[in-house]
Design a protein around this motif. Structure first.
Motif, PDB file in Angstrom:
ATOM      1  N   TYR A   4       0.832  -1.202   0.000  1.00  0.00           N
ATOM      2  CA  TYR A   4       0.000   0.000   0.000  1.00  0.00           C
ATOM      3  C   TYR A   4       0.870   1.258   0.000  1.00  0.00           C
ATOM      4  N   SER A  21       0.946   4.055  -2.885  1.00  0.00           N
ATOM      5  CA  SER A  21       0.591   5.414  -2.492  1.00  0.00           C
ATOM      6  C   SER A  21       1.680   6.413  -2.889  1.00  0.00           C
ATOM      7  N   GLN A  80       0.590  10.195  -3.534  1.00  0.00           N
ATOM      8  CA  GLN A  80      -0.280  10.405  -2.381  1.00  0.00           C
ATOM      9  C   GLN A  80      -1.758  10.568  -2.728  1.00  0.00           C
ATOM     10  N   GLN A  81      -2.153  10.180  -3.927  1.00  0.00           N
ATOM     11  CA  GLN A  81      -3.579  10.170  -4.251  1.00  0.00           C
ATOM     12  C   GLN A  81      -4.242   9.071  -3.435  1.00  0.00           C
ATOM     13  N   ARG A  82      -5.547   9.191  -3.259  1.00  0.00           N
ATOM     14  CA  ARG A  82      -6.263   8.117  -2.553  1.00  0.00           C
ATOM     15  C   ARG A  82      -6.200   6.849  -3.389  1.00  0.00           C
ATOM     16  N   ILE A  83      -5.824   5.754  -2.763  1.00  0.00           N
ATOM     17  CA  ILE A  83      -5.785   4.472  -3.462  1.00  0.00           C
ATOM     18  C   ILE A  83      -6.532   3.436  -2.630  1.00  0.00           C
ATOM     19  N   SER A 112      -6.208   4.084  -8.116  1.00  0.00           N
ATOM     20  CA  SER A 112      -6.020   5.439  -7.616  1.00  0.00           C
ATOM     21  C   SER A 112      -7.134   6.342  -8.134  1.00  0.00           C
TER      22      SER A 112
END
Length: 116
Positions: free
Chosen positions: A7, A11, A16-19, A83
């Motif tokens: 993870y 990430s 650092q985008q939401r994944i 993502s």
């Protein structure tokens, strides 16, 4: 754990985008881990698909023999993350990276097929 390091790798790659995890392939068990062994994990992003915003991460688990200090791979995990947005590509530079890229692409396509 393998998932946590996978993870983190996804990430960081996705800036650092939401994944979130969409698929975990079968875990390969290559050899047993003796009780009391020291284990370490390594993760590498092996493939990315910007169209579907997917990141394929390979995590390997190694055990160190405390008497000989010899290391051996015990498990291999394949995780597919998605993502919110993704604009980075993987560009293999060596033969080994190219093999991992093709393997990662195969796992990603299998994940997409299974989710249909």
């Amino acid at each position: 754990s393998a998932f946590e390091i996978g993870y983190l790798a996804a990430s960081i790659f996705a800036q650092q985008q939401r994944i979130h995890l969409i698929w975990m392939d079968d875990v390969k068990f290559l050899c047993p881990v003796p009780i009391g062994s020291v284990c370490s994990f390594a993760a590498v992003v092996v493939y990315s698909d910007t169209t579907n915003r997917l990141v394929q991460v390979k995590v390997t688990a190694e055990v160190t023999n405390q008497e000989t200090l010899e290391k051996s791979i015990t498990n291999i995990f394949q995780f597919t993350f998605q993502s919110d947005s993704l604009d980075r590509h993987i560009q293999p530079l060596t033969y080994e990276e190219a093999i991992q890229y093709l393997e990662g692409r195969r796992y990603t396509l299998e994940a997409l097929h299974q989710l249909e």
